[in-house]
Design a protein around this motif. Structure first.
Motif, PDB file in Angstrom:
ATOM      1  N   GLN A  13       8.291   0.421   8.364  1.00 31.53           N
ATOM      2  CA  GLN A  13       8.211   0.486   9.418  1.00 31.53           C
ATOM      3  C   GLN A  13       6.751   1.109   9.648  1.00 31.53           C
ATOM      4  N   ASN A  14       6.409   2.435   7.914  1.00 32.60           N
ATOM      5  CA  ASN A  14       5.795   3.390   8.482  1.00 32.60           C
ATOM      6  C   ASN A  14       4.832   2.127   7.549  1.00 32.60           C
ATOM      7  N   ALA A  15       4.912   1.372   6.968  1.00 31.69           N
ATOM      8  CA  ALA A  15       3.759   0.895   5.237  1.00 31.69           C
ATOM      9  C   ALA A  15       3.337  -0.194   7.169  1.00 31.69           C
ATOM     10  N   GLU A  16       3.816  -1.205   7.371  1.00 29.15           N
ATOM     11  CA  GLU A  16       3.518  -1.550   8.164  1.00 29.15           C
ATOM     12  C   GLU A  16       2.277  -1.430   9.397  1.00 29.15           C
ATOM     13  N   ALA A  17       2.804  -0.210  10.126  1.00 28.70           N
ATOM     14  CA  ALA A  17       1.626   0.666  10.164  1.00 28.70           C
ATOM     15  C   ALA A  17       0.828   1.300  10.001  1.00 28.70           C
ATOM     16  N   LEU A  18       0.718   2.316   8.641  1.00 30.22           N
ATOM     17  CA  LEU A  18       0.035   2.833   7.657  1.00 30.22           C
ATOM     18  C   LEU A  18      -1.132   1.560   7.323  1.00 30.22           C
ATOM     19  N   LEU A  19       0.066   0.529   6.699  1.00 27.97           N
ATOM     20  CA  LEU A  19      -1.595  -0.220   6.051  1.00 27.97           C
ATOM     21  C   LEU A  19      -1.919  -1.391   6.966  1.00 27.97           C
ATOM     22  N   GLY A  20      -1.589  -1.613   7.768  1.00 27.98           N
ATOM     23  CA  GLY A  20      -2.608  -2.294   8.756  1.00 27.98           C
ATOM     24  C   GLY A  20      -3.820  -1.366   9.865  1.00 27.98           C
ATOM     25  N   MET A  21      -4.261  -0.263   8.992  1.00 32.32           N
ATOM     26  CA  MET A  21      -5.314   0.365   9.402  1.00 32.32           C
ATOM     27  C   MET A  21      -6.505  -0.362   9.487  1.00 32.32           C
ATOM     28  N   THR A  22      -6.301  -0.625   7.519  1.00 30.81           N
ATOM     29  CA  THR A  22      -7.560  -0.451   6.743  1.00 30.81           C
ATOM     30  C   THR A  22      -7.491  -2.063   5.814  1.00 30.81           C
ATOM     31  N   GLU A  23      -8.465  -3.223   5.470  1.00 25.88           N
ATOM     32  CA  GLU A  23      -7.918  -4.623   5.092  1.00 25.88           C
ATOM     33  C   GLU A  23      -8.855  -3.497   3.929  1.00 25.88           C
ATOM     34  N   ASN A  24      -8.588  -2.486   3.748  1.00 21.91           N
ATOM     35  CA  ASN A  24      -9.028  -2.414   1.807  1.00 21.91           C
ATOM     36  C   ASN A  24      -7.899  -2.677   1.307  1.00 21.91           C
ATOM     37  N   ARG A  25      -8.283  -2.886  -0.426  1.00 17.08           N
ATOM     38  CA  ARG A  25      -6.798  -2.955  -1.164  1.00 17.08           C
ATOM     39  C   ARG A  25      -6.581  -1.851  -1.695  1.00 17.08           C
ATOM     40  N   VAL A  26      -7.714  -1.179  -2.458  1.00 10.09           N
ATOM     41  CA  VAL A  26      -7.240   0.132  -2.936  1.00 10.09           C
ATOM     42  C   VAL A  26      -7.007   1.116  -2.075  1.00 10.09           C
ATOM     43  N   SER A  27      -7.117   0.939  -0.867  1.00  7.41           N
ATOM     44  CA  SER A  27      -6.826   1.982   0.387  1.00  7.41           C
ATOM     45  C   SER A  27      -5.547   2.270   0.830  1.00  7.41           C
ATOM     46  N   ASN A  28      -5.252   0.728   0.913  1.00 10.57           N
ATOM     47  CA  ASN A  28      -3.599  -0.371   1.305  1.00 10.57           C
ATOM     48  C   ASN A  28      -2.803   0.264   0.123  1.00 10.57           C
ATOM     49  N   LEU A  29      -3.287   0.229  -0.895  1.00 12.10           N
ATOM     50  CA  LEU A  29      -2.428   0.052  -2.287  1.00 12.10           C
ATOM     51  C   LEU A  29      -1.558   1.927  -2.758  1.00 12.10           C
ATOM     52  N   ALA A  30      -2.838   2.422  -2.754  1.00 11.45           N
ATOM     53  CA  ALA A  30      -3.189   3.793  -2.419  1.00 11.45           C
ATOM     54  C   ALA A  30      -1.665   4.395  -1.472  1.00 11.45           C
ATOM     55  N   ASN A  31      -1.950   4.250  -0.731  1.00  7.82           N
ATOM     56  CA  ASN A  31      -1.308   5.040   0.565  1.00  7.82           C
ATOM     57  C   ASN A  31       0.213   3.616   0.660  1.00  7.82           C
ATOM     58  N   ALA A  32       0.571   3.099   0.241  1.00 10.15           N
ATOM     59  CA  ALA A  32       1.613   2.484  -0.672  1.00 10.15           C
ATOM     60  C   ALA A  32       2.531   2.906  -1.607  1.00 10.15           C
ATOM     61  N   SER A  33       1.925   3.412  -2.547  1.00 10.92           N
ATOM     62  CA  SER A  33       2.212   4.509  -3.537  1.00 10.92           C
ATOM     63  C   SER A  33       2.493   5.839  -3.375  1.00 10.92           C
ATOM     64  N   ALA A  34       1.616   6.350  -2.564  1.00 17.29           N
ATOM     65  CA  ALA A  34       2.583   7.617  -1.735  1.00 17.29           C
ATOM     66  C   ALA A  34       3.479   7.641  -1.148  1.00 17.29           C
ATOM     67  N   LEU A  35       3.302   6.712  -0.406  1.00 18.44           N
ATOM     68  CA  LEU A  35       4.384   5.872   1.093  1.00 18.44           C
ATOM     69  C   LEU A  35       6.018   6.264   0.495  1.00 18.44           C
ATOM     70  N   LEU A  36       5.845   5.386  -1.165  1.00 20.91           N
ATOM     71  CA  LEU A  36       7.242   5.185  -2.087  1.00 20.91           C
ATOM     72  C   LEU A  36       7.608   6.376  -2.681  1.00 20.91           C
ATOM     73  N   TYR A  37       6.035   7.177  -3.463  1.00 19.54           N
ATOM     74  CA  TYR A  37       6.520   8.426  -4.279  1.00 19.54           C
ATOM     75  C   TYR A  37       6.915   8.987  -2.927  1.00 19.54           C
ATOM     76  N   ASP A  38       7.140   9.512  -1.485  1.00 17.91           N
ATOM     77  CA  ASP A  38       7.331  10.803  -1.240  1.00 17.91           C
ATOM     78  C   ASP A  38       8.646   9.956   0.032  1.00 17.91           C
ATOM     79  N   ALA A  39       9.304   8.474   0.025  1.00 18.52           N
ATOM     80  CA  ALA A  39      10.441   8.384   0.557  1.00 18.52           C
ATOM     81  C   ALA A  39      11.049   8.071  -0.584  1.00 18.52           C
ATOM     82  N   LEU A  40      11.844   7.736  -1.796  1.00 17.25           N
ATOM     83  CA  LEU A  40      11.949   7.795  -2.979  1.00 17.25           C
ATOM     84  C   LEU A  40      12.587   8.639  -3.139  1.00 17.25           C
TER      85      LEU A  40
END
Length: 152
Positions: A13-40
């Motif tokens: 749910q967090n990924a869908e919301a956060l990654l949908g905010m921009t179409e920028n590939r680098v920004s989305n991958l950066a936020n996805a890695s931060a989500l994983l690092y924080d959640a796992l």
């Protein structure tokens, strides 16, 4: 000590919301890695390698300095690309050809990422614990990867 588990439903749910905010590939991958690092819990690296000119090149990540280039078929990440399959490795030191970017890492999971039927990279997560990743983690992280694919 009680084992902390990951709520993959909430993570997605967090990924869908956060990654949908921009179409920028680098920004989305950066936020996805931060989500994983924080959640796992109990991981020491989470990030992405992207296919470029037939090699995996380091992309956005959280954790210590990492290997910059990985050949297809080499190490856990390159094997995930070669086999086009998630690699869940309980003990990286027993994995033939393992590439040790961080000597503290003992287990790893790598999920291929696709776009238009082609592998575009991998999502890579390391842990200092042996056998850190389970089949539940595999299913949850593969679902997370499908969300990432929509936004890169």
């Amino acid at each position: 000590m009680e084992e902390r588990r990951t709520d993959y439903h909430l993570l997605m749910q967090n990924a869908e919301a956060l990654l949908g905010m921009t179409e920028n590939r680098v920004s989305n991958l950066a936020n996805a890695s931060a989500l994983l690092y924080d959640a796992l819990p109990e991981i020491n690296w989470a990030g992405f390698y992207l296919m470029e000119e037939g090699h995996l090149i380091l992309g956005p990540f959280q954790g210590k300095v990492a290997c910059v280039l990985i050949e297809v078929g080499k190490g856990v990440c390159g094997t995930a690309v070669l086999k086009d399959a998630t690699q869940l490795v309980a003990d990286v030191h027993q994995f033939p050809g393992h590439i040790a970017c961080d000597s503290a890492s003992n287990s790893e999971i790598v999920v291929p990422l696709h776009k238009d039927g082609q592998i575009i990279g991998v999502m890579d997560i390391d842990s200092p614990l042996l056998s850190r990743f389970t089949e539940e983690d595999k299913a949850g992280l593969e679902a997370f990867a499908r969300i990432v694919e929509k936004h890169v």
